[in-house]
Scaffold this motif. Structure first.
Motif, PDB file in Angstrom:
ATOM      1  N   GLN A 126      12.668  35.784  -2.376  1.00 13.05           N
ATOM      2  CA  GLN A 126      11.783  34.704  -2.061  1.00 13.05           C
ATOM      3  C   GLN A 126      11.177  34.892  -0.905  1.00 13.05           C
ATOM      4  O   GLN A 126      10.340  34.237  -0.738  1.00 13.05           O
ATOM      5  N   LEU A 127      11.576  35.716  -0.039  1.00 13.26           N
ATOM      6  CA  LEU A 127      10.995  36.290   1.248  1.00 13.26           C
ATOM      7  C   LEU A 127       9.784  36.946   1.017  1.00 13.26           C
ATOM      8  O   LEU A 127       8.784  37.151   2.009  1.00 13.26           O
ATOM      9  N   CYS A 128       9.609  37.716  -0.216  1.00  8.15           N
ATOM     10  CA  CYS A 128       8.270  38.586  -0.406  1.00  8.15           C
ATOM     11  C   CYS A 128       7.110  37.660  -0.939  1.00  8.15           C
ATOM     12  O   CYS A 128       7.102  37.267  -1.978  1.00  8.15           O
ATOM     13  N   VAL A 129       6.579  37.756   0.212  1.00  8.86           N
ATOM     14  CA  VAL A 129       5.194  36.975  -0.035  1.00  8.86           C
ATOM     15  C   VAL A 129       3.918  37.951   0.011  1.00  8.86           C
ATOM     16  O   VAL A 129       3.841  38.523   1.237  1.00  8.86           O
ATOM     17  N   PRO A 130       2.937  38.034  -0.791  1.00 12.46           N
ATOM     18  CA  PRO A 130       2.770  37.373  -2.118  1.00 12.46           C
ATOM     19  C   PRO A 130       3.741  37.799  -3.241  1.00 12.46           C
ATOM     20  O   PRO A 130       3.914  37.051  -4.075  1.00 12.46           O
ATOM     21  N   SER A 131       4.212  39.129  -3.330  1.00 13.49           N
ATOM     22  CA  SER A 131       5.251  39.416  -4.176  1.00 13.49           C
ATOM     23  C   SER A 131       5.922  40.448  -3.912  1.00 13.49           C
ATOM     24  O   SER A 131       5.771  41.222  -2.814  1.00 13.49           O
ATOM     25  N   VAL A 132       7.283  40.967  -4.455  1.00 14.78           N
ATOM     26  CA  VAL A 132       7.848  42.290  -4.288  1.00 14.78           C
ATOM     27  C   VAL A 132       7.107  43.505  -4.568  1.00 14.78           C
ATOM     28  O   VAL A 132       6.870  44.430  -4.036  1.00 14.78           O
ATOM     29  N   ALA A 133       6.307  43.238  -5.788  1.00 15.70           N
ATOM     30  CA  ALA A 133       5.472  44.296  -6.301  1.00 15.70           C
ATOM     31  C   ALA A 133       4.371  44.653  -5.163  1.00 15.70           C
ATOM     32  O   ALA A 133       3.945  46.067  -4.961  1.00 15.70           O
ATOM     33  N   HIS A 134       3.719  43.721  -4.446  1.00 18.40           N
ATOM     34  CA  HIS A 134       2.895  43.915  -3.615  1.00 18.40           C
ATOM     35  C   HIS A 134       3.682  44.601  -2.235  1.00 18.40           C
ATOM     36  O   HIS A 134       2.564  45.712  -1.730  1.00 18.40           O
TER      37      HIS A 134
END
Length: 279
Positions: free
Chosen positions: A221-229
């Protein structure tokens, strides 16, 4: 509760500069750096297994756990002192592998570029920070009352906050992981955010020459905007990086999926070492 969560038989730490250093097992050294609001116990579900194959060197970073408080808050001074103290702690060791989680991942990338050529065999980052301030990130954390004044409220809040940013779920308030996290919070004397919220990881990785592995839980949940980004940012600067996404795990991926993460670390570091050994 994660059945793998057992406090490893813990030797008294050796204090080296501003580090508290614990060693487990035998073999090639594998250095573990914990995350913010943590200590070496961030690896409680992993040390026993990794110590079957490596000499695990588990650190309490400056200002955490049993380690002394750092001299100040300046990020570059913190990294420089950590590099010096790590070199002193491993002065009698050969090449080693380095594994960093979250804040420790940010530090590991910064340290890797400072180490002498050939000293680092491979680098693993788990849910690293260092991507800058995550604009728009909202985490449902709650205030944590005093454990002495409101023990039940304290446990409930710690459990809620573990589910808000560390794990893929809220653990029961009676789960031992709540005790582990509460103890780590109580001993925190440095604000990791001055380093982990800086936009520095990609630049630091560009200076790292050893093999690189990065692991995320798909529910981090810390990966913003996403893990993929974030994975894409790493690939842009290190196209040969080995990137793994662990299904269903949150930010504390090595706790929630210990067998999968340990297997990935073991395979990667064994292969990297083998590739360095002349045939």
């Amino acid at each position: 509760m994660n059945a793998s969560l057992r406090s490893p038989a813990s030797p008294a730490p050796a204090i080296v500069g501003t580090l508290a250093v614990r060693r487990f097992g035998a073999g090639r050294p594998l250095v573990l750096l914990h995350g913010g609001s943590g200590s070496f116990t961030h690896w409680a579900a992993n040390i026993d297994r990794l110590a079957r194959r490596f000499e695990v060197v588990a650190l309490d970073l400056p200002g955490y756990g049993d380690a002394p408080r750092p001299a100040g808050r300046d990020p570059e001074a913190y990294v420089a002192a950590l590099a010096d103290d790590l070199a002193a702690a491993l002065a009698d060791e050969g090449p080693f592998g380095l594994v960093g989680f979250s804040f420790g991942g940010t530090l590991a990338a910064a340290l890797a570029g400072r180490l002498p050529a050939g000293k680092l065999t491979a680098l693993t980052l788990l849910g690293p920070g260092g991507f800058g301030v995550p604009e728009g990130r909202r985490l449902p954390v709650v205030p944590t009352p005093s454990a002495a004044q409101d023990p039940e409220g304290h446990r409930a809040a710690v459990a809620q906050n573990l589910g808000a940013f560390m794990m893929s779920r809220v653990p029961p308030a009676a789960d031992p992981v709540v005790d582990l996290h509460s103890a780590n919070i109580a001993r925190q004397r440095f604000d990791s955010r001055v380093i982990s919220l800086a936009d520095r990881l990609v630049g630091d990785l560009a200076r790292v020459e050893c093999p690189l592995q990065v692991i995320w839980g798909t529910k981090d949940q810390l990966c913003v905007p996403s893990v993929a980004h974030r994975a894409g940012l790493v690939r842009a600067v290190r196209p040969n990086a080995e990137i793994h996404l662990v299904p269903g795990a949150g930010h504390w991926v090595q706790y929630e999926a210990p067998d999968a993460v340990c297997a990935l670390i073991e395979t990667f570091h064994d292969q990297a070492f083998s590739n360095q050994v002349p045939s």
